[in-house]
Structure formats: C-alpha cells, structure tokens
Design an enzyme around this catalytic site. Sequence first.
Site: not given
Ligand code: HAX
Length: 436
Positions: A241, A271, A318, A327, A373
């Site tokens: 964002s 996000h 994250h 947070r 979140d």
């Molecule tokens: N559950 C399951 N798998 C997860 C995970 C979770 N909560 N968090 C990361 N992973 C997985 C990823 O999908 C990724 O899998 P692939 O290799 O198959 O693609 C792997 O672990 C490595 O990911 P990472 O390097 O640890 O994390 P990223 O930087 O790629 O992604 C995310 C960060 C926040 C998108 C990720 O942790 C996620 O999808 N979390 C759940 C959704 C979420 O809570 N989003 C909000 C984040 C905070 C925010 O921005 N708020 O606005």
Amino acid sequence: MSKLKRKLFKKIEEHRPRTTRLLKEHGDKVIDQVTVAQAIGGMRGIKSLVTDISYLDPQEGIRYRGFTLPEVLEKLPKPEGAEMPYVEGLYYLLLTGKIPSQKEVEEVVVDFNNRRIIPRYVWDVIDSFPSNSHPMAILSAAVMSLQRESHFNIEYQQGISKMDYWSSTYEDATNLMAKMPLIGAYIYNKLYHPEKGHRYPKPTLDLGGNFAYMMGKDKPYDDVSRMYFIIHADHESGNVSAHTGHLVASSLSDVYYATSAMINGLAGPLHGLANQEVLRWLQGLREQMGGKLPSEAEMKKYVWDTLNNGQVIPGYGHAVLRKTDPRYTVQREFCLKHLPNDDIFKYVDALYNVVPDILREHGKAKNPWPNVDAQSGVVQWHYGVTQFDFYTVLFAIGRSIGVLSNIIWDRALGYSLERPKSITTDMLEDMVGIKK
Ligand code: HAX
C-alpha cells in the site's frame, strides 16, 4: 499558513541540503546488491526507497520518527478522559518528527474539522454502488471521485515551481485525511445499517471520536478507533500500500489518484485484507465447533487442515518482521484490559499457542509469528462491527496518514519518478551462465 504547515516548511528547508548533498557527493556509492531471487521474488529487501517517516526493524517492529508504538501511544497528547492519543497528533509527528504539545495538536484538530465538508457528489458515488459491493471498492471510488478538488493539480496547470509542489500537496493531503473517516463511516452505514441513515459529523470531536460517533458506537470505540488508525498508519515504504501510494505519486499524480491506488493495493488478502480473512477463517472454526472453544488438538487440526489445503494461515508471517508484530501486542494488551473474556479473543489467544510451532514444523514461512491482522478483527467484532468485509476500510483510513505524509515529503525533497529496470528471463539465464 497554519502553525503545523509553517513548522513543516522549516523542517523541509533544513532537510533539503542533506538530500542534495547525498546526491551530489555520494550519488554513485553502492548501498545494496540484487540477487536473482530478489528480482523474481518481489524485490524483497532491496534497499531502494528512502523515507524518514518510519523504519521497520525485523526484530523490533515499527518505529515512527524514531518512536516505538508504545512510546507513540504514551507520548502523544490525548483528548480529555481518553486512553488513546489524538490521531491528529500522529499526523503532526509524522510530518515534523516532533511530539506536539496539547495546544499544537488541538490546533490541528480544529484545522481538520474545518476540512471535513464533503461534496454531495461523493455521497452520490457511494450511493450508486450495489449494496453487495466490497467496501474497499467503494472507498477507492469515493476517494477517486474527489480528484477534481486537487489544489496541486490546479497549481501545476498554472505552472508553479518544483520547490512549491509540497505546499498544495499538503493542502490536498490534509483535506483528504480529514474526509477519509467520514467517507468510511458513510460506507459502513450505507452497507450495514441503511435503516439508521447518515450521521453528520460533530464539530466538537476529534478524528477518532467523530468516527466513533458517525459509526453510531459508544465509548470506548472512540479509543479503539484512535488506536486502530495510529497503529496502522505506516510500516516504512516498501509494503504494497505505501509503495503503491509513493509510486503513483512519483509521476506527479495528485494525492487522490495515489491514495485510491494505495487502497486498491491494500485490498489484497496477502496485505490489508488479511484482517477480514482472519475473522472469516476463525468463524469457520467457530461454526465447526458449535461455538465452544476448541481443545488444543482441535485447534492444531484446523491449522494443519488449512495448510494441507494449500492455504496460508491469515494473520501469521511477514515479509520483513521476524518476531511478533508490536501492532499485534498493542491490540492484545487492549483486549486483555477491555475484553479478556471475549470468545473470539480466546480463540485468537489459543491460536497463538499453536500456530508458531506448526508453521515452524511446516517449514515454509520465514516468520511464524502473528502480524497486526491476527488481532485487529477481534477488537472490532467485540464492539459490534461484525461485518468483517469492512475491516480493511479501517486499515485504509489509518494507512492514509502515513502514505499522505510520505507523499508531502516526496514532493518537498523532489523525489524522482520511479523507474526500476526489468530484464527478460533469457537475459537472467545469460547473466548466471545457464547454457540453452
Ligand atoms: N501460512 C502459510 N504459509 C505461509 C505463511 C502463512 N501465514 N506465511 C508465509 N508462508 C509461506 C509463503 O506462502 C511462501 O510459500 P511458497 O514458498 O510456497 O510461496 C513461504 O512460506 C515463504 O514465505 P515468506 O518468505 O515467509 O513470506 P513472504 O514474504 O513471501 O510473504 C506474507 C509474507 C505476509 C504475504 C505471508 O507471510 C502470508 O501470506 N501471510 C498470511 C497472510 C497475512 O497475514 N498477510 C498480512 C501480512 C501483514 C500485512 O501486510 N498486513 O497488511
């Protein structure tokens, strides 16, 4: 010129030579390298943005202008009898780097109140949406519709100097910031409580207090709103964002275009939309359990089932953080004080006991700890905002404080049009020596 704007101008004049010197004397120094994984993997961690408004440490979490969240909540002035500070005080802090006095923040409150008037056509835009539209789509369109009000745009057409871009941008940003909560509350009432109709703002109330009033919520929802908007305000510049807002504004699109785009980026489930996903996911478990609190074994099974289904656990992980998100902790402490016996809070707490170990065993997520979140929907649910589709709108109102503050500073320091370079897969293979 308001006192805040004067103070900001002074700070801008002090800061400009630092940026000029860095560019002139050190512009060709290397500060980072880029790997193949970073180029393919969403530019993770590449140091290529500059902001002084906030900094995210992977271990410690966010600092706004050098202050941790607990410090911000403790030091910023509060409305009489309130537990949480004025949101307007945070705007002052993010813009100037200084904690305002009570009097200084009260002046900003008055200034914001004078900017609350919303043209009729914005309500018409909102009303024209079908009632099953997502509130983030409505919010984005409502902000976009305000674009014709942009002072920056008018002055740009008149041919102002680059050095003055920040001034009309400040006016646009402050106008929009003051209006965002009213637009959010209007969307809420239109979608979920049409029988109650629109509540007009109360001129004596601060941003958080007035938002609670327009939502039709009693105390302590005013403090919930203040806390919510403050903790979501900024998370340095690389998140989707904030980066989208910065990117769009870098072409000198005005703050209405940039904020609408930022809202669209926030609306993704990886996000900001994760806050609605947490509640949707928890409700699924609650239904399975017939409302009773699951045992640890039942909780673990639900988490594993989600992972084995190829889905993520919302509210965990994250891209930068490697510890529990402060947070999350701020909201957890609020829950412990105000709603320790809330059912959903107990679910969230029970999850905290099982998810990190499971994510570690699962072996993919780099950060097994909860993010903001995981906790934010619980607080809203408790105070009757059970329409979880709406949660990301609250996040967007908060995030706009940081995004708008950054855009003002981008203009003040003359930050350039963004233009990273892309390459083809063929080129990448050649660079690393893959023979074809
Ligand atoms: N559950 C399951 N798998 C997860 C995970 C979770 N909560 N968090 C990361 N992973 C997985 C990823 O999908 C990724 O899998 P692939 O290799 O198959 O693609 C792997 O672990 C490595 O990911 P990472 O390097 O640890 O994390 P990223 O930087 O790629 O992604 C995310 C960060 C926040 C998108 C990720 O942790 C996620 O999808 N979390 C759940 C959704 C979420 O809570 N989003 C909000 C984040 C905070 C925010 O921005 N708020 O606005």
